[in-house]
Design an enzyme around this catalytic site. Sequence first.
Site, PDB file in Angstrom:
ATOM      1  N   ALA A 158       0.843  -1.207   0.000  1.00  0.00           N
ATOM      2  CA  ALA A 158       0.000   0.000   0.000  1.00  0.00           C
ATOM      3  C   ALA A 158       0.874   1.252   0.000  1.00  0.00           C
ATOM      4  O   ALA A 158       0.385   2.344  -0.315  1.00  0.00           O
ATOM      5  CB  ALA A 158      -0.908  -0.015   1.223  1.00  0.00           C
ATOM      6  N   TYR A 188      10.888   3.031  -0.110  1.00  0.00           N
ATOM      7  CA  TYR A 188      10.163   1.747  -0.155  1.00  0.00           C
ATOM      8  C   TYR A 188       9.028   1.730  -1.185  1.00  0.00           C
ATOM      9  O   TYR A 188       8.898   0.808  -1.989  1.00  0.00           O
ATOM     10  CB  TYR A 188       9.621   1.482   1.247  1.00  0.00           C
ATOM     11  CG  TYR A 188       8.872   0.186   1.429  1.00  0.00           C
ATOM     12  CD1 TYR A 188       9.532  -1.035   1.372  1.00  0.00           C
ATOM     13  CD2 TYR A 188       7.495   0.182   1.684  1.00  0.00           C
ATOM     14  CE1 TYR A 188       8.841  -2.224   1.553  1.00  0.00           C
ATOM     15  CE2 TYR A 188       6.801  -0.995   1.873  1.00  0.00           C
ATOM     16  CZ  TYR A 188       7.481  -2.199   1.811  1.00  0.00           C
ATOM     17  OH  TYR A 188       6.791  -3.367   1.999  1.00  0.00           O
ATOM     18  N   ALA A 232       3.089  -2.054  13.828  1.00  0.00           N
ATOM     19  CA  ALA A 232       2.320  -1.577  14.982  1.00  0.00           C
ATOM     20  C   ALA A 232       1.649  -2.685  15.819  1.00  0.00           C
ATOM     21  O   ALA A 232       1.816  -2.695  17.049  1.00  0.00           O
ATOM     22  CB  ALA A 232       1.304  -0.543  14.539  1.00  0.00           C
ATOM     23  N   GLN A 259      -3.528   8.481  13.996  1.00  0.00           N
ATOM     24  CA  GLN A 259      -3.315   7.989  12.627  1.00  0.00           C
ATOM     25  C   GLN A 259      -4.046   6.653  12.466  1.00  0.00           C
ATOM     26  O   GLN A 259      -4.128   5.869  13.414  1.00  0.00           O
ATOM     27  CB  GLN A 259      -1.810   7.889  12.277  1.00  0.00           C
ATOM     28  CG  GLN A 259      -0.951   6.958  13.085  1.00  0.00           C
ATOM     29  CD  GLN A 259      -0.410   7.544  14.383  1.00  0.00           C
ATOM     30  OE1 GLN A 259      -1.081   8.298  15.075  1.00  0.00           O
ATOM     31  NE2 GLN A 259       0.796   7.149  14.751  1.00  0.00           N
TER      32      GLN A 259
HETATM   33  P1  NAD Z   1      10.029 -10.013   6.492  1.00  0.00           P
HETATM   34  O1  NAD Z   1      11.093  -8.973   6.739  1.00  0.00           O
HETATM   35  O2  NAD Z   1       9.533 -10.777   7.655  1.00  0.00           O
HETATM   36  O3  NAD Z   1      10.522 -11.029   5.377  1.00  0.00           O
HETATM   37  C1  NAD Z   1      11.291 -10.658   4.271  1.00  0.00           C
HETATM   38  C2  NAD Z   1      12.427 -11.644   4.153  1.00  0.00           C
HETATM   39  O4  NAD Z   1      13.169 -11.346   2.962  1.00  0.00           O
HETATM   40  C3  NAD Z   1      13.422 -11.568   5.315  1.00  0.00           C
HETATM   41  O5  NAD Z   1      13.505 -12.810   5.976  1.00  0.00           O
HETATM   42  C4  NAD Z   1      14.731 -11.196   4.658  1.00  0.00           C
HETATM   43  O6  NAD Z   1      15.872 -11.849   5.228  1.00  0.00           O
HETATM   44  C5  NAD Z   1      14.512 -11.669   3.232  1.00  0.00           C
HETATM   45  N1  NAD Z   1      15.400 -10.984   2.295  1.00  0.00           N
HETATM   46  C6  NAD Z   1      15.648  -9.653   2.241  1.00  0.00           C
HETATM   47  N2  NAD Z   1      16.532  -9.420   1.256  1.00  0.00           N
HETATM   48  C7  NAD Z   1      16.831 -10.619   0.707  1.00  0.00           C
HETATM   49  C8  NAD Z   1      17.700 -11.024  -0.343  1.00  0.00           C
HETATM   50  N3  NAD Z   1      18.438 -10.134  -1.004  1.00  0.00           N
HETATM   51  N4  NAD Z   1      17.788 -12.333  -0.637  1.00  0.00           N
HETATM   52  C9  NAD Z   1      17.061 -13.263   0.060  1.00  0.00           C
HETATM   53  N5  NAD Z   1      16.221 -12.931   1.052  1.00  0.00           N
HETATM   54  C10 NAD Z   1      16.114 -11.627   1.369  1.00  0.00           C
HETATM   55  O7  NAD Z   1       8.860  -9.226   5.748  1.00  0.00           O
HETATM   56  P2  NAD Z   1       7.356  -9.690   5.470  1.00  0.00           P
HETATM   57  O8  NAD Z   1       6.495  -8.896   6.354  1.00  0.00           O
HETATM   58  O9  NAD Z   1       7.265 -11.149   5.485  1.00  0.00           O
HETATM   59  O10 NAD Z   1       7.172  -9.143   3.990  1.00  0.00           O
HETATM   60  C11 NAD Z   1       7.187  -9.975   2.845  1.00  0.00           C
HETATM   61  C12 NAD Z   1       6.903  -9.136   1.614  1.00  0.00           C
HETATM   62  O11 NAD Z   1       5.639  -8.491   1.749  1.00  0.00           O
HETATM   63  C13 NAD Z   1       7.919  -8.038   1.366  1.00  0.00           C
HETATM   64  O12 NAD Z   1       8.120  -7.888  -0.023  1.00  0.00           O
HETATM   65  C14 NAD Z   1       7.239  -6.802   1.899  1.00  0.00           C
HETATM   66  O13 NAD Z   1       7.711  -5.620   1.286  1.00  0.00           O
HETATM   67  C15 NAD Z   1       5.788  -7.092   1.543  1.00  0.00           C
HETATM   68  N6  NAD Z   1       4.835  -6.361   2.410  1.00  0.00           N
HETATM   69  C16 NAD Z   1       4.702  -6.704   3.715  1.00  0.00           C
HETATM   70  C17 NAD Z   1       3.801  -6.002   4.512  1.00  0.00           C
HETATM   71  C18 NAD Z   1       3.593  -6.352   5.958  1.00  0.00           C
HETATM   72  O14 NAD Z   1       2.743  -5.733   6.612  1.00  0.00           O
HETATM   73  N7  NAD Z   1       4.309  -7.302   6.533  1.00  0.00           N
HETATM   74  C19 NAD Z   1       3.047  -4.961   3.950  1.00  0.00           C
HETATM   75  C20 NAD Z   1       3.231  -4.626   2.621  1.00  0.00           C
HETATM   76  C21 NAD Z   1       4.124  -5.351   1.848  1.00  0.00           C
END
Ligand code: NAD
Length: 373
Positions: A158, A188, A232, A259
Amino acid sequence: MNGVNSKPPRTGRLKQHKKERRTSMQEQKRVVEKDPPLRKDERIVITGAGGFIAGNLALYFKKKGFTNIRAVDKKPLYEWYLHVPGVENLCLDVSDEDNCRRVCEGAVEVYNLAADMGGMGFIERFRIECLRSILINTHMVEAAYRAGARRYFFSSSACAYNTLLQKDPNVRALKESDAYPAMAERGYGWEKLMSEMFCEEYWHERGMKTFIARFHNVYGPHGTWDGGREKAPAAMCRKVIEGMDKKDLSINIWGNGEQTRSFMYIDDCVVGIDKIMHCDNLIATPINLGSSEMVSINTLVSKVERIAGVKLKRTYDLEAPQGVAGRNSDNTFIRKVLKWEPNTSLDKGLAVTYKWIQGQYEKRKKGHRVGVG
Ligand code: NAD
Protein backbone atom coordinates in the site's frame (compact mmCIF):
# COMPACT_ATOMS: atom_id res chain seq x y z
CA MET A 1 19.07 13.93 -39.35
CA ASN A 2 17.63 14.40 -35.87
CA GLY A 3 19.02 17.86 -35.09
CA VAL A 4 17.07 21.03 -34.35
CA ASN A 5 16.85 21.73 -38.05
CA SER A 6 15.27 18.40 -38.95
CA LYS A 7 11.86 18.78 -40.51
CA PRO A 8 8.77 17.74 -38.60
CA PRO A 9 7.25 14.57 -40.03
CA ARG A 10 4.71 15.21 -42.77
CA THR A 11 1.10 14.48 -41.86
CA GLY A 12 1.06 11.34 -44.04
CA ARG A 13 4.11 9.84 -42.31
CA LEU A 14 2.71 10.75 -38.92
CA LYS A 15 -0.51 8.94 -39.75
CA GLN A 16 1.49 5.92 -40.91
CA HIS A 17 3.53 5.94 -37.67
CA LYS A 18 0.37 6.13 -35.54
CA LYS A 19 -1.13 3.26 -37.52
CA GLU A 20 2.00 1.13 -37.02
CA ARG A 21 2.02 1.95 -33.31
CA ARG A 22 -1.62 0.94 -33.01
CA THR A 23 -0.93 -2.34 -34.78
CA SER A 24 2.02 -3.17 -32.54
CA MET A 25 -0.04 -2.30 -29.44
CA GLN A 26 -2.75 -4.65 -30.68
CA GLU A 27 -0.16 -7.37 -31.23
CA GLN A 28 0.93 -6.93 -27.64
CA LYS A 29 -2.57 -7.71 -26.39
CA ARG A 30 -1.95 -11.27 -25.30
CA VAL A 31 -4.22 -14.22 -25.55
CA VAL A 32 -4.49 -15.87 -22.14
CA GLU A 33 -3.85 -19.57 -22.58
CA LYS A 34 -5.15 -21.97 -19.98
CA ASP A 35 -2.42 -23.66 -17.90
CA PRO A 36 -2.44 -27.38 -17.21
CA PRO A 37 -3.50 -27.92 -13.57
CA LEU A 38 -0.62 -27.49 -11.13
CA ARG A 39 0.56 -30.91 -9.95
CA LYS A 40 1.42 -31.31 -6.28
CA ASP A 41 4.99 -32.42 -7.18
CA GLU A 42 5.76 -29.42 -9.40
CA ARG A 43 8.28 -26.95 -8.05
CA ILE A 44 7.10 -23.85 -6.21
CA VAL A 45 9.76 -21.31 -5.29
CA ILE A 46 9.17 -18.89 -2.41
CA THR A 47 11.69 -16.15 -1.63
CA GLY A 48 11.91 -14.32 1.70
CA ALA A 49 10.81 -17.58 3.35
CA GLY A 50 12.93 -16.96 6.44
CA GLY A 51 10.63 -14.02 7.12
CA PHE A 52 7.03 -13.61 8.18
CA ILE A 53 4.67 -13.84 5.21
CA ALA A 54 6.71 -16.11 2.95
CA GLY A 55 7.41 -18.50 5.86
CA ASN A 56 3.67 -18.77 6.50
CA LEU A 57 3.10 -19.20 2.74
CA ALA A 58 5.53 -22.15 2.61
CA LEU A 59 3.64 -23.71 5.53
CA TYR A 60 0.30 -23.10 3.78
CA PHE A 61 1.40 -24.85 0.56
CA LYS A 62 2.96 -27.70 2.51
CA LYS A 63 -0.35 -28.23 4.33
CA LYS A 64 -2.10 -28.21 0.95
CA GLY A 65 0.04 -31.22 -0.01
CA PHE A 66 2.72 -29.69 -2.24
CA THR A 67 5.87 -31.79 -2.12
CA ASN A 68 8.39 -29.74 -4.10
CA ILE A 69 8.62 -26.38 -2.31
CA ARG A 70 11.88 -24.47 -2.43
CA ALA A 71 12.15 -21.83 0.30
CA VAL A 72 14.86 -19.18 -0.04
CA ASP A 73 16.22 -16.46 2.26
CA LYS A 74 19.54 -14.70 2.73
CA LYS A 75 19.40 -15.11 6.51
CA PRO A 76 21.20 -18.08 8.08
CA LEU A 77 18.77 -20.92 8.72
CA TYR A 78 18.80 -20.52 12.51
CA GLU A 79 17.30 -17.04 12.08
CA TRP A 80 14.33 -18.18 9.99
CA TYR A 81 11.01 -17.68 11.80
CA LEU A 82 9.58 -20.95 10.55
CA HIS A 83 11.17 -24.24 9.52
CA VAL A 84 8.65 -26.19 7.51
CA PRO A 85 9.49 -29.90 7.49
CA GLY A 86 9.89 -31.42 4.02
CA VAL A 87 10.66 -28.10 2.34
CA GLU A 88 13.99 -27.46 0.59
CA ASN A 89 15.63 -24.48 2.32
CA LEU A 90 18.26 -22.43 0.51
CA CYS A 91 20.25 -19.62 2.13
CA LEU A 92 20.96 -17.36 -0.84
CA ASP A 93 20.91 -13.64 -1.54
CA VAL A 94 18.46 -13.09 -4.38
CA SER A 95 19.69 -9.60 -5.20
CA ASP A 96 22.42 -11.50 -7.05
CA GLU A 97 21.60 -12.53 -10.62
CA ASP A 98 23.40 -15.90 -10.57
CA ASN A 99 21.68 -16.88 -7.31
CA CYS A 100 18.30 -16.05 -8.84
CA ARG A 101 19.00 -18.41 -11.75
CA ARG A 102 19.96 -21.17 -9.31
CA VAL A 103 16.84 -20.50 -7.24
CA CYS A 104 14.44 -20.56 -10.21
CA GLU A 105 15.78 -23.74 -11.84
CA GLY A 106 12.86 -26.03 -12.61
CA ALA A 107 10.31 -23.64 -11.07
CA VAL A 108 6.74 -23.74 -12.30
CA GLU A 109 5.52 -21.02 -9.93
CA VAL A 110 7.62 -18.32 -8.27
CA TYR A 111 6.48 -16.26 -5.28
CA ASN A 112 8.85 -13.36 -4.70
CA LEU A 113 8.40 -11.96 -1.20
CA ALA A 114 12.02 -11.17 -0.35
CA ALA A 115 12.61 -7.51 0.50
CA ASP A 116 14.59 -5.46 2.94
CA MET A 117 11.75 -4.00 4.94
CA GLY A 118 10.16 -3.28 8.29
CA GLY A 119 7.62 -1.02 9.99
CA MET A 120 7.63 2.79 9.69
CA GLY A 121 10.67 3.05 11.97
CA PHE A 122 12.66 1.11 9.41
CA ILE A 123 11.32 2.35 6.09
CA GLU A 124 11.52 6.03 7.02
CA ARG A 125 15.14 5.70 8.18
CA PHE A 126 16.59 3.23 5.68
CA ARG A 127 15.31 4.37 2.31
CA ILE A 128 18.41 3.28 0.42
CA GLU A 129 18.16 -0.30 1.73
CA CYS A 130 14.50 -0.31 0.71
CA LEU A 131 15.27 0.99 -2.77
CA ARG A 132 17.94 -1.67 -3.23
CA SER A 133 15.26 -4.35 -3.15
CA ILE A 134 14.70 -3.33 -6.80
CA LEU A 135 17.60 -5.69 -7.56
CA ILE A 136 15.71 -8.61 -6.05
CA ASN A 137 12.65 -8.33 -8.25
CA THR A 138 14.63 -7.30 -11.33
CA HIS A 139 16.73 -10.47 -11.21
CA MET A 140 14.02 -12.78 -9.90
CA VAL A 141 11.47 -11.94 -12.59
CA GLU A 142 14.08 -12.42 -15.34
CA ALA A 143 15.29 -15.70 -13.83
CA ALA A 144 11.72 -16.96 -13.52
CA TYR A 145 11.09 -16.05 -17.16
CA ARG A 146 14.27 -17.80 -18.33
CA ALA A 147 13.44 -20.86 -16.27
CA GLY A 148 10.09 -21.05 -18.06
CA ALA A 149 8.00 -20.50 -14.93
CA ARG A 150 4.29 -20.35 -15.70
CA ARG A 151 3.36 -17.85 -12.99
CA TYR A 152 5.18 -15.17 -11.02
CA PHE A 153 3.92 -13.38 -7.91
CA PHE A 154 5.21 -10.06 -6.58
CA SER A 155 4.42 -8.72 -3.11
CA SER A 156 3.83 -5.01 -3.52
CA SER A 157 2.56 -2.66 -0.83
CA ALA A 158 0.00 0.00 0.00
CA CYS A 159 3.08 2.25 0.29
CA ALA A 160 2.99 2.39 -3.53
CA TYR A 161 -0.10 4.64 -3.32
CA ASN A 162 -0.01 8.38 -3.77
CA THR A 163 0.86 9.81 -0.34
CA LEU A 164 -1.06 13.03 -1.10
CA LEU A 165 -4.28 11.03 -0.77
CA GLN A 166 -3.35 9.91 2.75
CA LYS A 167 -3.00 13.17 4.63
CA ASP A 168 -6.09 12.83 6.81
CA PRO A 169 -6.89 10.13 9.41
CA ASN A 170 -10.42 9.95 7.97
CA VAL A 171 -9.22 9.12 4.47
CA ARG A 172 -11.36 7.40 1.91
CA ALA A 173 -10.07 3.88 1.29
CA LEU A 174 -7.46 3.52 -1.44
CA LYS A 175 -8.52 1.92 -4.68
CA GLU A 176 -6.13 0.40 -7.19
CA SER A 177 -6.15 3.40 -9.55
CA ASP A 178 -4.93 5.68 -6.71
CA ALA A 179 -1.28 4.75 -7.34
CA TYR A 180 -1.22 7.16 -10.29
CA PRO A 181 -0.40 10.02 -10.69
CA ALA A 182 2.48 8.63 -8.68
CA MET A 183 3.72 10.09 -5.42
CA ALA A 184 4.62 6.92 -3.56
CA GLU A 185 6.23 6.61 -0.10
CA ARG A 186 9.87 7.74 -0.43
CA GLY A 187 12.24 4.82 -0.93
CA TYR A 188 10.16 1.75 -0.15
CA GLY A 189 7.01 2.81 -2.06
CA TRP A 190 8.86 3.84 -5.21
CA GLU A 191 10.71 0.53 -5.28
CA LYS A 192 7.40 -1.32 -5.13
CA LEU A 193 5.86 0.81 -7.88
CA MET A 194 8.82 0.32 -10.21
CA SER A 195 8.92 -3.43 -9.54
CA GLU A 196 5.19 -3.64 -10.28
CA MET A 197 5.91 -2.10 -13.65
CA PHE A 198 8.61 -4.68 -14.38
CA CYS A 199 6.12 -7.45 -13.62
CA GLU A 200 3.46 -5.88 -15.85
CA GLU A 201 5.87 -5.69 -18.80
CA TYR A 202 6.99 -9.31 -18.44
CA TRP A 203 3.43 -10.18 -19.31
CA HIS A 204 2.83 -7.56 -22.01
CA GLU A 205 6.18 -7.94 -23.76
CA ARG A 206 7.14 -11.52 -23.00
CA GLY A 207 3.99 -13.39 -22.07
CA MET A 208 4.89 -14.65 -18.58
CA LYS A 209 1.83 -14.52 -16.34
CA THR A 210 2.62 -12.13 -13.49
CA PHE A 211 0.50 -11.23 -10.45
CA ILE A 212 0.85 -8.25 -8.14
CA ALA A 213 -0.78 -7.85 -4.72
CA ARG A 214 -0.57 -4.59 -2.79
CA PHE A 215 -0.50 -5.78 0.84
CA HIS A 216 -1.90 -3.53 3.55
CA ASN A 217 -0.27 -4.09 7.02
CA VAL A 218 -0.07 -7.78 7.75
CA TYR A 219 0.20 -9.18 11.30
CA GLY A 220 0.04 -12.51 13.09
CA PRO A 221 2.15 -15.30 14.58
CA HIS A 222 5.70 -15.88 13.27
CA GLY A 223 6.16 -12.21 12.41
CA THR A 224 8.74 -9.67 13.58
CA TRP A 225 7.85 -8.52 17.11
CA ASP A 226 11.02 -6.81 18.38
CA GLY A 227 14.30 -5.37 17.13
CA GLY A 228 13.16 -2.27 15.21
CA ARG A 229 11.49 -3.77 12.12
CA GLU A 230 8.22 -4.78 13.80
CA LYS A 231 4.92 -3.24 12.76
CA ALA A 232 2.32 -1.58 14.98
CA PRO A 233 0.20 -4.60 16.11
CA ALA A 234 3.24 -6.66 17.14
CA ALA A 235 4.94 -3.63 18.69
CA MET A 236 1.85 -2.82 20.79
CA CYS A 237 1.51 -6.43 21.98
CA ARG A 238 5.18 -6.55 22.96
CA LYS A 239 5.05 -3.17 24.73
CA VAL A 240 2.04 -4.27 26.78
CA ILE A 241 3.62 -7.64 27.66
CA GLU A 242 6.90 -5.95 28.57
CA GLY A 243 5.14 -3.28 30.64
CA MET A 244 3.26 -5.90 32.63
CA ASP A 245 6.39 -7.98 33.13
CA LYS A 246 8.46 -5.01 34.32
CA LYS A 247 5.59 -3.57 36.36
CA ASP A 248 5.81 -0.36 34.35
CA LEU A 249 2.24 0.28 33.31
CA SER A 250 2.91 2.96 30.72
CA ILE A 251 3.08 2.78 26.95
CA ASN A 252 4.79 5.07 24.49
CA ILE A 253 2.91 5.59 21.23
CA TRP A 254 4.48 6.96 18.04
CA GLY A 255 2.63 10.08 16.87
CA ASN A 256 -0.61 11.30 18.46
CA GLY A 257 -2.26 7.91 18.11
CA GLU A 258 -4.97 9.29 15.82
CA GLN A 259 -3.32 7.99 12.63
CA THR A 260 -5.44 5.26 11.07
CA ARG A 261 -4.63 1.94 9.37
CA SER A 262 -6.17 -1.40 8.53
CA PHE A 263 -4.50 -4.66 9.54
CA MET A 264 -4.80 -8.00 7.75
CA TYR A 265 -4.40 -11.27 9.60
CA ILE A 266 -1.72 -13.57 8.14
CA ASP A 267 -4.11 -16.47 7.36
CA ASP A 268 -6.14 -14.16 5.11
CA CYS A 269 -2.93 -12.97 3.47
CA VAL A 270 -1.72 -16.45 2.40
CA VAL A 271 -5.16 -17.49 1.15
CA GLY A 272 -5.36 -14.22 -0.79
CA ILE A 273 -1.93 -14.78 -2.39
CA ASP A 274 -3.04 -18.23 -3.57
CA LYS A 275 -6.33 -16.90 -4.98
CA ILE A 276 -4.68 -13.96 -6.76
CA MET A 277 -1.88 -16.08 -8.25
CA HIS A 278 -4.39 -18.49 -9.77
CA CYS A 279 -6.84 -15.99 -11.23
CA ASP A 280 -6.19 -15.29 -14.91
CA ASN A 281 -8.39 -12.18 -14.77
CA LEU A 282 -5.70 -10.62 -12.58
CA ILE A 283 -2.67 -11.09 -14.82
CA ALA A 284 -0.39 -8.03 -14.64
CA THR A 285 -3.08 -6.17 -12.67
CA PRO A 286 -2.15 -4.78 -9.24
CA ILE A 287 -4.81 -5.53 -6.62
CA ASN A 288 -5.30 -4.59 -2.97
CA LEU A 289 -4.84 -7.40 -0.48
CA GLY A 290 -5.81 -5.96 2.87
CA SER A 291 -8.49 -5.67 5.50
CA SER A 292 -10.98 -2.82 5.22
CA GLU A 293 -11.47 -2.60 9.01
CA MET A 294 -9.82 0.76 9.67
CA VAL A 295 -8.81 1.69 13.23
CA SER A 296 -6.74 4.41 14.86
CA ILE A 297 -3.54 3.44 16.66
CA ASN A 298 -5.25 4.50 19.92
CA THR A 299 -8.03 1.98 19.22
CA LEU A 300 -5.43 -0.67 18.44
CA VAL A 301 -3.81 -0.06 21.84
CA SER A 302 -7.22 -0.29 23.58
CA LYS A 303 -7.84 -3.64 21.91
CA VAL A 304 -4.48 -5.01 23.10
CA GLU A 305 -5.18 -3.67 26.62
CA ARG A 306 -8.52 -5.48 26.62
CA ILE A 307 -6.86 -8.77 25.62
CA ALA A 308 -4.19 -8.34 28.32
CA GLY A 309 -6.69 -7.15 30.94
CA VAL A 310 -4.74 -3.97 31.81
CA LYS A 311 -4.99 -0.21 31.39
CA LEU A 312 -1.77 1.62 30.61
CA LYS A 313 -0.77 5.25 30.95
CA ARG A 314 -0.23 6.54 27.42
CA THR A 315 2.56 8.89 26.39
CA TYR A 316 2.95 10.18 22.83
CA ASP A 317 6.19 10.67 20.91
CA LEU A 318 5.35 13.27 18.28
CA GLU A 319 8.85 13.14 16.79
CA ALA A 320 8.79 9.40 16.11
CA PRO A 321 8.21 8.02 12.58
CA GLN A 322 4.49 7.63 11.96
CA GLY A 323 4.00 7.43 8.18
CA VAL A 324 0.92 8.76 6.44
CA ALA A 325 -2.00 10.12 8.52
CA GLY A 326 -4.53 7.57 7.33
CA ARG A 327 -4.76 4.50 5.12
CA ASN A 328 -7.37 1.89 4.37
CA SER A 329 -7.95 -0.73 1.68
CA ASP A 330 -10.83 -0.33 -0.77
CA ASN A 331 -11.89 -3.91 -1.42
CA THR A 332 -14.43 -3.29 -4.18
CA PHE A 333 -12.17 -4.78 -6.86
CA ILE A 334 -11.07 -7.91 -4.96
CA ARG A 335 -14.69 -8.64 -3.96
CA LYS A 336 -15.73 -8.31 -7.59
CA VAL A 337 -13.03 -10.55 -9.12
CA LEU A 338 -12.49 -13.12 -6.39
CA LYS A 339 -15.85 -13.00 -4.61
CA TRP A 340 -13.74 -12.91 -1.46
CA GLU A 341 -11.85 -10.49 0.79
CA PRO A 342 -9.78 -10.74 3.98
CA ASN A 343 -12.31 -11.06 6.78
CA THR A 344 -10.64 -12.09 10.05
CA SER A 345 -11.64 -9.46 12.60
CA LEU A 346 -8.86 -7.50 14.28
CA ASP A 347 -10.11 -8.62 17.71
CA LYS A 348 -9.81 -12.28 16.74
CA GLY A 349 -6.44 -12.00 14.97
CA LEU A 350 -4.93 -9.84 17.73
CA ALA A 351 -5.90 -12.31 20.44
CA VAL A 352 -3.98 -15.11 18.67
CA THR A 353 -1.03 -12.82 17.92
CA TYR A 354 -0.84 -11.55 21.50
CA LYS A 355 -0.72 -15.09 22.84
CA TRP A 356 2.01 -16.06 20.39
CA ILE A 357 4.18 -13.00 21.24
CA GLN A 358 3.68 -13.67 24.95
CA GLY A 359 4.98 -17.20 24.38
CA GLN A 360 8.01 -15.89 22.48
CA TYR A 361 8.70 -13.27 25.17
CA GLU A 362 8.66 -15.88 27.90
CA LYS A 363 10.87 -18.25 25.91
CA ARG A 364 13.42 -15.50 25.36
CA LYS A 365 13.35 -14.61 29.04
CA LYS A 366 14.28 -18.20 29.83
CA GLY A 367 17.29 -17.85 27.53
CA HIS A 368 15.94 -19.70 24.48
CA ARG A 369 16.72 -18.47 20.97
CA VAL A 370 13.65 -16.92 19.33
CA GLY A 371 13.29 -15.20 15.93
CA VAL A 372 12.39 -11.54 16.41
CA GLY A 373 13.64 -9.92 13.23
P1 NAD B 1 10.03 -10.01 6.49
O1 NAD B 1 11.09 -8.97 6.74
O2 NAD B 1 9.53 -10.78 7.65
O3 NAD B 1 10.52 -11.03 5.38
C1 NAD B 1 11.29 -10.66 4.27
C2 NAD B 1 12.43 -11.64 4.15
O4 NAD B 1 13.17 -11.35 2.96
C3 NAD B 1 13.42 -11.57 5.31
O5 NAD B 1 13.50 -12.81 5.98
C4 NAD B 1 14.73 -11.20 4.66
O6 NAD B 1 15.87 -11.85 5.23
C5 NAD B 1 14.51 -11.67 3.23
N1 NAD B 1 15.40 -10.98 2.29
C6 NAD B 1 15.65 -9.65 2.24
N2 NAD B 1 16.53 -9.42 1.26
C7 NAD B 1 16.83 -10.62 0.71
C8 NAD B 1 17.70 -11.02 -0.34
N3 NAD B 1 18.44 -10.13 -1.00
N4 NAD B 1 17.79 -12.33 -0.64
C9 NAD B 1 17.06 -13.26 0.06
N5 NAD B 1 16.22 -12.93 1.05
C10 NAD B 1 16.11 -11.63 1.37
O7 NAD B 1 8.86 -9.23 5.75
P2 NAD B 1 7.36 -9.69 5.47
O8 NAD B 1 6.49 -8.90 6.35
O9 NAD B 1 7.26 -11.15 5.48
O10 NAD B 1 7.17 -9.14 3.99
C11 NAD B 1 7.19 -9.98 2.85
C12 NAD B 1 6.90 -9.14 1.61
O11 NAD B 1 5.64 -8.49 1.75
C13 NAD B 1 7.92 -8.04 1.37
O12 NAD B 1 8.12 -7.89 -0.02
C14 NAD B 1 7.24 -6.80 1.90
O13 NAD B 1 7.71 -5.62 1.29
C15 NAD B 1 5.79 -7.09 1.54
N6 NAD B 1 4.84 -6.36 2.41
C16 NAD B 1 4.70 -6.70 3.72
C17 NAD B 1 3.80 -6.00 4.51
C18 NAD B 1 3.59 -6.35 5.96
O14 NAD B 1 2.74 -5.73 6.61
N7 NAD B 1 4.31 -7.30 6.53
C19 NAD B 1 3.05 -4.96 3.95
C20 NAD B 1 3.23 -4.63 2.62
C21 NAD B 1 4.12 -5.35 1.85
